[in-house]
Enzyme design. Structure first.
Site, PDB file in Angstrom:
ATOM      1  N   HIS A   1      47.416  54.897  37.721  1.00 18.58           N
ATOM      2  CA  HIS A   1      47.451  55.943  38.657  1.00 18.58           C
ATOM      3  C   HIS A   1      49.272  56.677  38.055  1.00 18.58           C
ATOM      4  O   HIS A   1      48.897  58.061  38.237  1.00 18.58           O
ATOM      5  CB  HIS A   1      46.991  56.543  39.884  1.00 18.58           C
ATOM      6  CG  HIS A   1      48.503  56.120  41.124  1.00 18.58           C
ATOM      7  ND1 HIS A   1      49.165  54.880  40.884  1.00 18.58           N
ATOM      8  CD2 HIS A   1      49.966  56.882  41.203  1.00 18.58           C
ATOM      9  CE1 HIS A   1      49.848  55.419  42.006  1.00 18.58           C
ATOM     10  NE2 HIS A   1      50.176  55.918  42.323  1.00 18.58           N
TER      11      HIS A   1
ATOM     12  N   ASP B   1      44.639  48.950  39.816  1.00 15.25           N
ATOM     13  CA  ASP B   1      45.216  50.045  39.608  1.00 15.25           C
ATOM     14  C   ASP B   1      46.482  49.120  39.229  1.00 15.25           C
ATOM     15  O   ASP B   1      47.770  49.541  39.622  1.00 15.25           O
ATOM     16  CB  ASP B   1      46.349  51.008  41.308  1.00 15.25           C
ATOM     17  CG  ASP B   1      46.669  51.769  40.940  1.00 15.25           C
ATOM     18  OD1 ASP B   1      46.807  52.801  39.647  1.00 15.25           O
ATOM     19  OD2 ASP B   1      47.383  52.477  42.129  1.00 15.25           O
TER      20      ASP B   1
ATOM     21  N   SER C   1      55.585  54.111  43.376  1.00 13.51           N
ATOM     22  CA  SER C   1      54.804  53.518  42.917  1.00 13.51           C
ATOM     23  C   SER C   1      55.165  52.749  41.456  1.00 13.51           C
ATOM     24  O   SER C   1      55.524  53.689  40.027  1.00 13.51           O
ATOM     25  CB  SER C   1      53.399  54.624  42.071  1.00 13.51           C
ATOM     26  OG  SER C   1      52.834  55.011  43.347  1.00 13.51           O
TER      27      SER C   1
END
Length: 460
Positions: free
Chosen positions: A187, A217, A294
């Site tokens: 993402h 992901d 992330s």
């Protein structure tokens, strides 16, 4: 005595027999027998103040006589006394003015004589020596663990255009090899975007996507001709609850940020916030993980990466809950993405979907349609059909629903994926029941059959 005699009447009247007129002493005019009113002085001036005025006059005369009788010596003494009072007051005033004018000087003297002492000292010799950040068994302190991995964490920037004029977002990445491969979260990237990385030393390189898998992901990018420091990956199966860890990433663009905590739980099955993600085995930690973290690293006290942190797995309503995909579950995906650019054997339908499992999702569907959907309607809302999808060759249209797969009703994404994956694979054809809802709430059901294509995009 003859009481009727006028003379005698005027000459004597007993006091108790006098009338009101008699008490006013009103005389009678002998000519016209009329009485004239006379007023005493008290009606104009107070009576009895003559003596007070005489006393005041005597006092003024006495005072004047005393002043006249004073000697020259007395007058000189009085003048001298008055002079001394004036001089004293002047001296006092001068002293006050002088004290005020010298107050700053006096304060400065006090400050000079009472200087504030601020204690400073250096760390003991060798306190920052990297050799002291590691014990005999190879376990680092927090400083040592951070130093061991921090050069292996890079910043990732995503742009909409090749000239990098339109910025879309940022995240973190972990260098996996010295030839330029970097792992991150899917993402963080845009499949059709442009990406750069920035190292801790400030060097910037263009990066290309090697492979991305939105279901897990996880993604891999690569830079060329860059001198990068690869991280050391550990065995996440060796992780224990209560173990001390650190998270390293770039939250909000703040590069090389380190937070610490412990392992709160292991083996958590967590799904990302997208609708087509897999449940991934994760390490739960209280180390702070924020947007921008992330794709960063969860590191144990041996300097080993044991998880890939993701802000998408962090609860927005609860604090102290962070998650990292275990490196043991991520590594096979990383290796396949590097080797093939996709996950082999994965099927893809070629749609963007939203299920009807919650009130919030149903509300989102109604917003997309522009009108309510019946309460009894359950299934998968097909928001978009991509050009390479075999659904383009069927009766199905965008904003219709898939309500069953091979006769089995499906409500959630998991039910839909499991119903397909348990029976079908790439190249197979899947029977499905679909529904169309008009603006009047009328439901029209119909059946179709569509083929599964190989997933090389990482999407659904």
């Amino acid at each position: 005595m003859d009481v009727n005699s006028k003379d005698e009447e005027n000459s004597y009247i007993p006091q108790h027999e006098k009338t009101a007129e008699d008490s006013m002493d009103i005389p009678v005019d002998n000519k016209d027998n009329t009485r004239q009113v006379e007023y005493d002085e008290f009606m104009y001036e107070p009576i009895g103040f003559e003596e007070l005025e005489k006393k005041e006059e005597l006092l003024r005369a006495s005072s004047k006589k005393k002043r006249a009788g004073r000697t020259k010596g007395e007058r000189a003494a009085i003048l001298l006394f008055s002079f001394l009072i004036v001089v004293s007051l002047s001296a006092a005033g001068f002293g006050i003015v002088r004290d005020i004018s010298r107050s700053n000087e006096a304060i400065n003297k006090i400050v000079e004589t009472q200087k504030v002492v601020i204690y400073r000292n250096s760390k003991p010799e060798g306190a920052n020596d990297p050799e002291n950040f590691k014990d005999d068994e190879g376990r680092y302190t927090i400083e040592g663990a951070a130093a061991a991995v921090i050069d292996s964490i890079v910043e990732i920037y995503t742009y909409k255009d090749a000239s990098h004029n339109t910025f879309l977002g940022s995240g973190s990445g972990i260098v996996t090899s010295d030839d330029g491969y970097i792992v991150t979260n899917a993402h963080v990237l845009q499949s059709d975007g442009y990406h750069t990385i920035k190292t801790r030393s400030g060097d910037v390189y263009d990066a290309k996507i090697i492979g991305r898998d939105a279901k897990t992901d996880i993604a891999v990018i690569k830079v060329s001709d860059a001198e990068l420091v690869p991280a050391v990956f550990g065995n996440s199966d060796e992780t224990v609850v209560g173990e001390q860890v650190i998270a390293v990433g770039n939250p909000a663009g703040l590069s090389s940020t380190v937070t610490d905590g412990i392992v709160s739980h292991i083996g958590r099955k967590v799904r990302g916030d997208n609708n087509t993600g897999f449940e991934m085995e994760c390490i739960q930690t209280n180390a702070q993980i924020s947007p921008g973290n992330s794709g960063g690293a969860l590191v144990n006290m041996y300097g080993q990466v044991i998880g890939i942190t993701s802000s998408k797995l962090v609860s927005s309503t609860l604090e102290g809950l962070g998650f990292a995909i275990t490196i043991n579950e991520a590594m096979p995906i990383i290796e396949q993405l590097i080797d093939k650019g996709y996950i082999e054997g994965r099927f893809r339908i070629g749609i963007s979907l939203l299920d009807t499992s919650t009130a919030a999702k149903r509300s989102a569907i109604e917003s997309s349609l522009g009108y309510p959907i019946p309460d009894e309607l359950r299934g998968i809302f097909v928001e978009k059909i991509y050009d390479d999808s075999d659904l383009k060759n069927t009766e199905m249209k965008e904003k219709d629903f898939i309500t069953a797969v091979n006769g089995k009703e499906v409500l959630t994404y998991n039910e839909f994926y499991d119903a397909i994956s348990s029976q079908y694979g790439v190249g197979d054809r899947v029977p499905a029941t679909c529904a169309h809802v008009d603006e009047n709430g009328e439901i029209s059901y119909y059946d179709i059959e569509f083929g599964l294509i190989e997933d090389r995009s990482g999407d659904f």
